[in-house]
Design a protein around this motif. Structure first.
Motif, PDB file in Angstrom:
ATOM      1  N   LEU A  97      10.402  10.693   4.841  1.00  0.00           N
ATOM      2  CA  LEU A  97       9.233  10.763   3.962  1.00  0.00           C
ATOM      3  C   LEU A  97       9.137  12.102   3.244  1.00  0.00           C
ATOM      4  CD1 LEU A  97       6.557   9.164   6.348  1.00  0.00           C
ATOM      5  CD2 LEU A  97       7.713   8.065   4.423  1.00  0.00           C
ATOM      6  N   ALA A  99       9.413   7.967   8.408  1.00  0.00           N
ATOM      7  CA  ALA A  99       8.574   6.812   8.688  1.00  0.00           C
ATOM      8  C   ALA A  99       9.071   6.150   9.961  1.00  0.00           C
ATOM      9  CB  ALA A  99       8.619   5.824   7.525  1.00  0.00           C
ATOM     10  N   ALA A 116       4.260   8.393  11.632  1.00  0.00           N
ATOM     11  CA  ALA A 116       5.101   9.390  10.975  1.00  0.00           C
ATOM     12  C   ALA A 116       5.734  10.235  12.074  1.00  0.00           C
ATOM     13  CB  ALA A 116       4.281  10.257  10.027  1.00  0.00           C
ATOM     14  N   LYS A 166       7.763  13.567  12.989  1.00  0.00           N
ATOM     15  CA  LYS A 166       8.101  14.895  12.490  1.00  0.00           C
ATOM     16  C   LYS A 166       9.090  15.567  13.436  1.00  0.00           C
ATOM     17  CE  LYS A 166       5.919  19.198  10.881  1.00  0.00           C
ATOM     18  NZ  LYS A 166       4.616  19.856  10.605  1.00  0.00           N
ATOM     19  N   ILE A 173      -5.074  14.519  10.350  1.00  0.00           N
ATOM     20  CA  ILE A 173      -4.230  13.458  10.867  1.00  0.00           C
ATOM     21  C   ILE A 173      -4.129  13.612  12.377  1.00  0.00           C
ATOM     22  CG2 ILE A 173      -1.893  14.406  10.934  1.00  0.00           C
ATOM     23  CD1 ILE A 173      -2.886  11.315   8.919  1.00  0.00           C
ATOM     24  N   GLU A 217      -0.084   9.717  13.303  1.00  0.00           N
ATOM     25  CA  GLU A 217      -0.517   8.485  12.639  1.00  0.00           C
ATOM     26  C   GLU A 217      -0.069   8.508  11.180  1.00  0.00           C
ATOM     27  OE1 GLU A 217      -4.678   7.851  11.733  1.00  0.00           O
ATOM     28  OE2 GLU A 217      -5.141   9.933  12.238  1.00  0.00           O
ATOM     29  N   ARG A 218       0.213   7.329  10.646  1.00  0.00           N
ATOM     30  CA  ARG A 218       0.664   7.213   9.258  1.00  0.00           C
ATOM     31  C   ARG A 218      -0.254   6.222   8.544  1.00  0.00           C
ATOM     32  NH1 ARG A 218       4.819   3.817   6.981  1.00  0.00           N
ATOM     33  NH2 ARG A 218       5.572   3.343   9.081  1.00  0.00           N
ATOM     34  N   ASP A 263      -1.893   3.641   6.078  1.00  0.00           N
ATOM     35  CA  ASP A 263      -1.331   2.684   5.122  1.00  0.00           C
ATOM     36  C   ASP A 263      -1.734   3.054   3.702  1.00  0.00           C
ATOM     37  OD1 ASP A 263      -0.044   1.126   7.007  1.00  0.00           O
ATOM     38  OD2 ASP A 263      -1.830  -0.085   7.406  1.00  0.00           O
ATOM     39  N   ILE A 306      -2.748  17.052   6.534  1.00  0.00           N
ATOM     40  CA  ILE A 306      -1.515  17.023   7.314  1.00  0.00           C
ATOM     41  C   ILE A 306      -0.910  18.422   7.401  1.00  0.00           C
ATOM     42  CG2 ILE A 306      -1.027  14.622   6.709  1.00  0.00           C
ATOM     43  CD1 ILE A 306       1.049  15.659   4.695  1.00  0.00           C
TER      44      ILE A 306
END
Length: 331
Positions: A73, A83, A94, A96, A138, A155-156, A158, A222
């Protein structure tokens, strides 16, 4: 028979060692002892390393058992974000990857030393309440310590994109009413962080997510990798944000404070939402950047307050929250 020789050579007798000989022997004995001790230390030091590596392998296996990882991403100074989905329910996440966890300064949280970003996000989760803005950061869902590498599972949302992409898709700048809606949420979020003594230090378009699945865009914050836990009036003698956004006080005096710096960064975010140009402190100081004359009077006043040269003349976040431009719903 041979006569006994009265002048027989006597049996050899050890001579008393000289002072220098004793010194040499002492040095050799000390060298042997040092070598043995170093060997013991090497053997002892190798044991935690092996244990740490085994622990890292176990953590990686647990991560792979729990999550799928897909397309990249984004990428930052400390690593990359991908992702992913949680395997058990396909919940979007997400992921990282921080390639060198030692680049994150440790922070102590409840008596335990943790990587700074992890500690700050755990603190946010523990102190979350129903106040405005506290839903903006986030959330950290999981984290894994892989010896040298660190994996954060976040968390990602939508249908979300960062504010830089969102602005670009909308022609390079936003309408004033939409910028106001976003800024109102950002100020609330910044106040929420300040109350918890958290200084994000790198508020910019790329670190703000905009959820576009609703009638009104929803703001999320973020990348807390450069964040610190400090009082708002603490004088900081290092700058850990985006260099082109450094506040004037750092530019001139190599020091700044969390509160005024956050206000300055909010001013930059607003400027870039409303103008089709990239903000740089140097350009602003050289009067190469102008505030659009097409903005409302209240909006221009709000922006000029955020971008005051002297940090003491900038408003507090609470004063920004009460500014007529944000409180007036008709303009």
């Amino acid at each position: 028979m041979h006569p006994v020789d009265s002048h027989q050579t006597p049996s050899p007798v050890a001579e008393e060692p000289t002072v220098e000989a004793r010194r040499v022997r002492g040095r050799k004995r000390k060298d042997r002892e040092d070598a043995e001790e170093k060997g013991k230390k090497r053997r002892r030091s190798s044991e935690p390393t092996e244990t740490c590596e085994a622990s890292g392998d176990l953590a990686r296996a647990k991560f792979l058992d729990k999550y799928w990882e897909y397309d990249q991403l984004g990428e930052g100074g400390f690593g990359a974000v991908f992702a992913g989905f949680r395997r058990e329910d396909c919940f979007p996440v997400a992921i990282k990857h921080i390639q060198d966890k030692h680049c994150l300064p440790p922070l102590c949280l409840h008596g335990k030393e943790l990587p700074a970003e992890v500690a700050i996000m755990l603190k946010l989760a523990a102190e979350k309440d129903d106040s405005a803005g506290m839903s903006a950061p986030i959330q950290l869902l999981d984290w894994y310590d892989l010896s040298h590498e660190l994996i954060l599972v976040l968390e990602r949302p939508d249908c979300a994109s960062d504010l830089a992409d969102y602005t670009a898709v909308n022609g390079g700048s936003l309408q004033e009413w939409e910028a106001k809606n976003i800024m109102r949420q950002l100020v609330d979020a910044a106040i929420g962080l300040e109350k918890r003594h958290i200084f994000h230090s790198d508020l910019k378009l790329q670190n703000i997510l905009i959820g576009i699945g609703r009638i009104s865009p929803c703001v999320r914050l973020i990348d807390f990798g450069l964040s610190e836990i400090v009082q708002k009036d603490t004088v900081i003698t290092r700058f850990r944000g985006t260099r082109r956004h450094m506040p004037p006080e750092w530019y001139y005096h190599s020091e700044h404070m969390p509160g005024p710096t956050t206000v300055w960064q909010l001013g930059i975010v607003l400027y870039e939402m409303l103008h089709k140009s990239v903000f740089t402190t140097r350009g602003f100081l050289n009067k190469e950047l102008k505030i659009s004359s097409g903005l409302s009077t209240d909006c221009k006043h709000f922006l000029r307050l955020c971008l005051k040269m002297a940090q003491a003349r900038r408003p507090t976040l609470t004063e920004l929250q009460r500014h007529p431009w944000l409180t007036n719903c008709t303009s």
